[in-house]
Write an enzyme that holds these catalytic residues in place. Structure first.
Site, PDB file in Angstrom:
ATOM      1  N   ASP A 127     -49.006  -7.965 -22.663  1.00 54.93           N
ATOM      2  CA  ASP A 127     -47.960  -7.163 -22.030  1.00 54.93           C
ATOM      3  C   ASP A 127     -47.549  -7.796 -20.695  1.00 54.93           C
ATOM      4  O   ASP A 127     -48.379  -7.979 -19.800  1.00 54.93           O
ATOM      5  CB  ASP A 127     -48.453  -5.743 -21.781  1.00 54.93           C
ATOM      6  CG  ASP A 127     -48.771  -5.000 -23.077  1.00 54.93           C
ATOM      7  OD1 ASP A 127     -48.841  -5.651 -24.134  1.00 54.93           O
ATOM      8  OD2 ASP A 127     -48.953  -3.774 -23.009  1.00 54.93           O
TER       9      ASP A 127
ATOM     10  N   HIS B 112     -43.172   1.219 -23.184  1.00 58.93           N
ATOM     11  CA  HIS B 112     -42.397   1.299 -21.952  1.00 58.93           C
ATOM     12  C   HIS B 112     -40.913   1.039 -22.206  1.00 58.93           C
ATOM     13  O   HIS B 112     -40.061   1.631 -21.537  1.00 58.93           O
ATOM     14  CB  HIS B 112     -42.949   0.332 -20.898  1.00 58.93           C
ATOM     15  CG  HIS B 112     -44.154   0.870 -20.197  1.00 58.93           C
ATOM     16  ND1 HIS B 112     -44.136   1.322 -18.898  1.00 58.93           N
ATOM     17  CD2 HIS B 112     -45.421   1.059 -20.632  1.00 58.93           C
ATOM     18  CE1 HIS B 112     -45.343   1.759 -18.558  1.00 58.93           C
ATOM     19  NE2 HIS B 112     -46.139   1.604 -19.596  1.00 58.93           N
TER      20      HIS B 112
END
Length: 319
Positions: free
Chosen positions: A24, A80
């Protein structure tokens, strides 16, 4: 608006260059550049796959989104990105009244990449010349993805039997069947959400081995009974160093947390004697693993595992 992401995209083997998968990003754009420079990444022949969550937390989210316009960069949807897209939708519908100018500007800049974001799948399937397949997902593959089970209809003991099987047995056939079945058929919404949000396996793994962890005995990390012919790389769940659980490699080593004033404080990290956060990247063919440290004292330093994560997947980045 992005309501129903494509489940999977398939890519052919890369016979001319190398394939890498990176954890990430969360705005850690400089670290991406440093890692690519370190491995002499060739933008003509090499490919970089991302476990999602390009944005938030770190300093350069928009720069990370700009990678979506690079022909050599392949990202999947992270939770996200989903949160940002849902907020943009709510703004468009007038459902959000109080929002700061800073956040409004941030969402507007994200919206510039709306086309690219709406094209992100939940998984990548990579054909490979050395082993069966490599898959990229954001969070985790759970029993309800692989077996015809509904956890809401099972008691804890019954579900745990399926759950434990993911960590004990070679489920290559079931894994391949899951990904192949839903190339043509629609994966239901709840199962899609679990691919984005689940933390069950990692949480269970730590809990199951807590007694050994508390004694400083990490031999359980060396146990890898499952076939390596199927590779599943995932992010979302922050681990102190790349860890293999069952047939899934967890490679999110908390890059953006290095920009936090708290630095290393989480028991998840300190109980393993770990001292920094990093952005981790793995060469898929060899299992060579690199990390770019993000903690302020060592920020930008590159470290490399001494051995392939396929052989010693649990070796800490600072050893």
């Amino acid at each position: 608006m992005y309501l129903n992401p494509q489940f999977i995209k398939t890519l052919p083997p890369n016979v001319d260059g190398r394939d890498f998968v990176i954890g990430d990003l969360h705005g850690c754009y400089d670290e991406v550049e440093q890692l690519l420079s370190f491995v002499n990444f060739n933008t003509t022949f090499d490919r970089l796959f991302s476990t999602g969550d390009l944005i938030d937390r770190g300093p350069k989210s928009i720069e990370c989104l700009s990678l979506l316009r690079k022909p050599w960069f392949y990202a999947i949807l992270g939770n996200h990105e989903e949160l940002a897209l849902n907020k943009i939708k709510s703004l468009r519908l007038g459902q959000i009244k109080n929002i700061s100018p800073i956040e409004l500007d941030y969402l507007a800049r994200i919206e510039d990449f709306l086309h690219e974001l709406t094209e992100l799948p939940l998984a990548y399937e990579i054909e490979h010349i050395l082993f069966d397949k490599a898959y990229i997902v954001h969070a985790e593959i759970l029993p309800e993805h692989l077996f015809d089970v509904n956890p809401e209809q099972l008691n804890t003991q019954e579900y745990d039997k399926y759950f434990d099987s993911l960590q004990k047995y070679d489920l290559s056939q079931s894994i391949n069947k899951f990904f192949q079945d839903y190339k043509e058929n629609e994966l239901n919404y709840n199962l899609k959400q679990k691919l984005l949000w689940s933390r069950k396996i990692v949480t269970s793994f730590y809990k199951k081995n807590q007694a050994d962890i508390s004694k400083g005995n990490f031999s359980f990390l060396r146990k890898a009974p499952n076939s390596n012919m199927i590779k599943i790389f995932s992010g979302h769940n922050v681990v102190p160093f790349p860890i293999k659980i069952g047939q899934q490699y967890y490679i999110d080593t908390g890059a953006a947390l290095g920009y936090s004033p708290k630095e290393i404080s989480s028991p998840t990290f300190t109980q393993f004697g770990h001292k920094f956060f990093a952005l981790s990247m793995v060469e898929i063919s060899t299992g060579a693993c690199y990390g770019c440290i993000t903690n302020s004292a060592y920020r930008g330093q590159i470290v490399k595992l001494e051995e392939s994560i396929y052989d010693r997947y649990s070796k800490p980045l600072n050893s």
